[in-house]
Motif scaffolding. Structure first.
Motif, mmCIF file in Angstrom:
data_model
loop_
_atom_site.group_PDB
_atom_site.id
_atom_site.type_symbol
_atom_site.label_atom_id
_atom_site.label_comp_id
_atom_site.label_asym_id
_atom_site.label_seq_id
_atom_site.Cartn_x
_atom_site.Cartn_y
_atom_site.Cartn_z
ATOM 1 N N GLY A 105 10.317 -13.188 -18.075
ATOM 2 C CA GLY A 105 10.369 -13.538 -19.482
ATOM 3 C C GLY A 105 9.567 -14.776 -19.807
ATOM 4 N N VAL A 106 8.618 -15.127 -18.934
ATOM 5 C CA VAL A 106 7.861 -16.363 -19.100
ATOM 6 C C VAL A 106 6.664 -16.181 -20.010
ATOM 7 N N CYS A 107 5.949 -15.066 -19.845
ATOM 8 C CA CYS A 107 4.659 -14.916 -20.538
ATOM 9 C C CYS A 107 4.384 -13.450 -20.840
ATOM 10 N N GLU A 108 4.242 -13.121 -22.128
ATOM 11 C CA GLU A 108 3.942 -11.745 -22.522
ATOM 12 C C GLU A 108 2.561 -11.302 -22.069
ATOM 13 N N VAL A 109 1.658 -12.267 -21.845
ATOM 14 C CA VAL A 109 0.293 -11.940 -21.467
ATOM 15 C C VAL A 109 0.185 -11.621 -19.981
ATOM 16 N N ALA B 294 0.832 -1.206 0.000
ATOM 17 C CA ALA B 294 0.000 0.000 0.000
ATOM 18 C C ALA B 294 0.865 1.254 0.000
ATOM 19 N N GLY B 295 0.545 2.176 -0.901
ATOM 20 C CA GLY B 295 1.260 3.437 -0.967
ATOM 21 C C GLY B 295 2.490 3.437 -1.843
ATOM 22 N N ARG B 296 2.889 2.270 -2.370
ATOM 23 C CA ARG B 296 4.071 2.237 -3.247
ATOM 24 C C ARG B 296 3.710 2.768 -4.634
ATOM 25 N N SER B 297 4.686 3.307 -5.330
ATOM 26 C CA SER B 297 4.469 3.849 -6.671
ATOM 27 C C SER B 297 4.120 2.739 -7.646
ATOM 28 N N VAL B 298 3.089 2.970 -8.471
ATOM 29 C CA VAL B 298 2.645 1.998 -9.463
ATOM 30 C C VAL B 298 3.173 2.422 -10.825
ATOM 31 N N LEU B 299 3.921 1.535 -11.488
ATOM 32 C CA LEU B 299 4.623 1.906 -12.713
ATOM 33 C C LEU B 299 4.027 1.347 -13.987
ATOM 34 N N THR B 300 3.068 0.445 -13.892
ATOM 35 C CA THR B 300 2.571 -0.196 -15.106
ATOM 36 C C THR B 300 1.059 -0.056 -15.228
ATOM 37 N N ARG B 301 0.591 -0.295 -16.430
ATOM 38 C CA ARG B 301 -0.840 -0.448 -16.675
ATOM 39 C C ARG B 301 -1.003 -1.378 -17.867
ATOM 40 N N SER B 302 -2.184 -2.013 -17.953
ATOM 41 C CA SER B 302 -2.493 -2.908 -19.060
ATOM 42 C C SER B 302 -3.317 -2.166 -20.095
ATOM 43 N N ILE B 303 -3.132 -2.506 -21.360
ATOM 44 C CA ILE B 303 -3.941 -1.904 -22.412
ATOM 45 C C ILE B 303 -5.285 -2.624 -22.548
ATOM 46 N N VAL B 304 -5.466 -3.719 -21.797
ATOM 47 C CA VAL B 304 -6.693 -4.513 -21.850
ATOM 48 C C VAL B 304 -7.475 -4.306 -20.559
ATOM 49 N N ASP B 305 -8.777 -4.161 -20.664
ATOM 50 C CA ASP B 305 -9.637 -3.982 -19.505
ATOM 51 C C ASP B 305 -9.894 -5.336 -18.851
ATOM 52 N N SER B 306 -9.309 -5.558 -17.689
ATOM 53 C CA SER B 306 -9.437 -6.845 -17.012
ATOM 54 C C SER B 306 -10.841 -7.088 -16.476
ATOM 55 N N MET C 252 -1.495 -9.139 -29.840
ATOM 56 C CA MET C 252 -0.363 -10.003 -30.182
ATOM 57 C C MET C 252 -0.158 -10.043 -31.697
ATOM 58 N N ARG C 253 -1.260 -10.131 -32.444
ATOM 59 C CA ARG C 253 -1.134 -10.142 -33.919
ATOM 60 C C ARG C 253 -0.543 -8.837 -34.428
ATOM 61 N N SER C 254 -0.853 -7.733 -33.735
ATOM 62 C CA SER C 254 -0.376 -6.414 -34.165
ATOM 63 C C SER C 254 1.010 -6.082 -33.626
ATOM 64 N N GLY C 255 1.556 -6.953 -32.817
ATOM 65 C CA GLY C 255 2.875 -6.708 -32.255
ATOM 66 C C GLY C 255 2.897 -5.684 -31.147
ATOM 67 N N LEU C 256 1.742 -5.457 -30.509
ATOM 68 C CA LEU C 256 1.656 -4.472 -29.435
ATOM 69 C C LEU C 256 1.973 -5.113 -28.090
ATOM 70 N N ALA C 257 2.709 -4.394 -27.246
ATOM 71 C CA ALA C 257 2.917 -4.848 -25.881
ATOM 72 C C ALA C 257 1.624 -4.679 -25.098
ATOM 73 N N LEU C 258 1.298 -5.654 -24.271
ATOM 74 C CA LEU C 258 0.059 -5.599 -23.497
ATOM 75 C C LEU C 258 0.163 -4.671 -22.299
ATOM 76 N N TYR C 259 1.393 -4.292 -21.949
ATOM 77 C CA TYR C 259 1.595 -3.445 -20.775
ATOM 78 C C TYR C 259 2.470 -2.254 -21.140
ATOM 79 N N THR C 260 2.244 -1.165 -20.442
ATOM 80 C CA THR C 260 3.116 0.002 -20.578
ATOM 81 C C THR C 260 3.779 0.279 -19.241
#
Length: 300
Positions: free
Chosen positions: A96-100, A43-55, A70-78
């Motif tokens: 490095g296990v899973c891009e998803v 709690a309170g730590r800086s959050v550095l990522t977000r997903s481009i997909v609505d979970s 994946m077909r478009s070569g887009l990263a799922l996370y920023t």
């Protein structure tokens, strides 16, 4: 970073690494996390990522969005590169296990490429384990990178002893694990090992390989005795809801026999952390017909 130094500022970009860092007693060094990190201590730590997909979207819609990315070569996370630069971490942990599932080293590289404080290569640790042995190796590597190798060795030894102590069932039921339900994906990586350690016979999947898309026709042909719903990224309550949808498939013998279970995937199956050890014990319990409070539910 030199061997056995003690980085004071650690960024963890995946929940399993965050969990392992707290298991190692290093939670106070974690200054940045991913949007999926849910350990009670962050709690309170800086959050550095977000997903481009609505979970929050339906599973079929999430699958379509992921497949299109994946077909478009887009990263799922920023990754928030400027924030990462401002945090000035000594160690960044990714996978490095899973891009998803979480941020990969390539996404970090894109985020910091044009920043003045670009991360040196030896300050990024990528966890790569796709098996129980690989998870324990990652634990040791993380402990070494964080300057506490002895803690890593001790914790890995205790985890191995706990794994070895799991009491398997003796009737060898045929078990299908579902890491996604719409469309169905079979359990991969360490999940088949968990099934086998619990005394089950894993169907439609193999140890060490990725979770694989399948069909309900293939599931019916495999004719599992037990179906365990463990959709990746979800806890017990949400997996109960997904399992209720599975109950609609009356062509499956496991459904007719009321051998459909939901489990807490995040805590016990999805993440390459020490929870997978406990997950094998939970599987053994449910194969004996014994629900484990807060961890598994048999659908009626």
């Amino acid at each position: 970073m030199s061997l056995y130094t003690s980085p004071a500022r650690i960024v963890s970009l995946l929940p399993s690494a965050t969990d392992l860092l707290f298991d190692l007693g290093l939670g106070d060094r974690v200054v940045g996390i991913s949007h999926s990190c849910d350990h009670p201590g962050v709690a309170g730590r800086s959050v550095l990522t977000r997903s481009i997909v609505d979970s929050r979207a339906p599973q079929a819609e999430i699958d379509r969005a992921v497949s299109e990315a994946m077909r478009s070569g887009l990263a799922l996370y920023t990754v928030d590169g400027p924030l990462l630069d401002a945090l000035n971490p000594d160690l960044v942990v990714t996978q490095g296990v899973c891009e998803v599932c979480a941020v990969t080293p390539g996404t970090i590289e894109q985020a910091v490429r044009y920043l003045p404080g670009c991360l040196p290569a030896d300050s990024v640790l990528s966890l790569e384990g796709t098996s129980v042995a690989g998870i324990l190796a990652d634990l040791r590597a993380l402990a070494t990178a964080a300057g506490v190798p002895d803690r890593g060795e001790a914790l890995a030894a205790r985890a191995q002893a706990e794994w070895d102590a799991v009491q398997p069932v003796t009737h060898a039921p045929r078990v299908l694990t579902l890491e996604w339900a719409d469309p169905p994906f079979t359990g991969g990586h360490w999940v088949p090992e968990q099934v086998e350690r619990a005394g089950g016979v894993n169907v439609l999947g193999a140890p060490g390989v990725d979770s694989a898309r399948t069909t309900w026709e293939a599931v019916a042909a495999a004719d599992p005795d037990v179906i365990v719903v463990m959709c990746c990224g979800y806890g017990l309550e949400q997996n109960v809801a997904f399992a209720r949808d599975v109950l609609e498939r009356r062509d499956l013998r496991a459904v007719r026999d009321r051998e459909v279970w939901a489990v807490d995937a995040n805590a016990l199956f999805s993440r390459p952390a020490l929870g997978v050890i406990r997950g094998a014990a939970v599987l053994a319990a449910l194969l004996r017909g014994e629900p484990t409070a807060g961890q598994s539910v048999r659908l009626q």
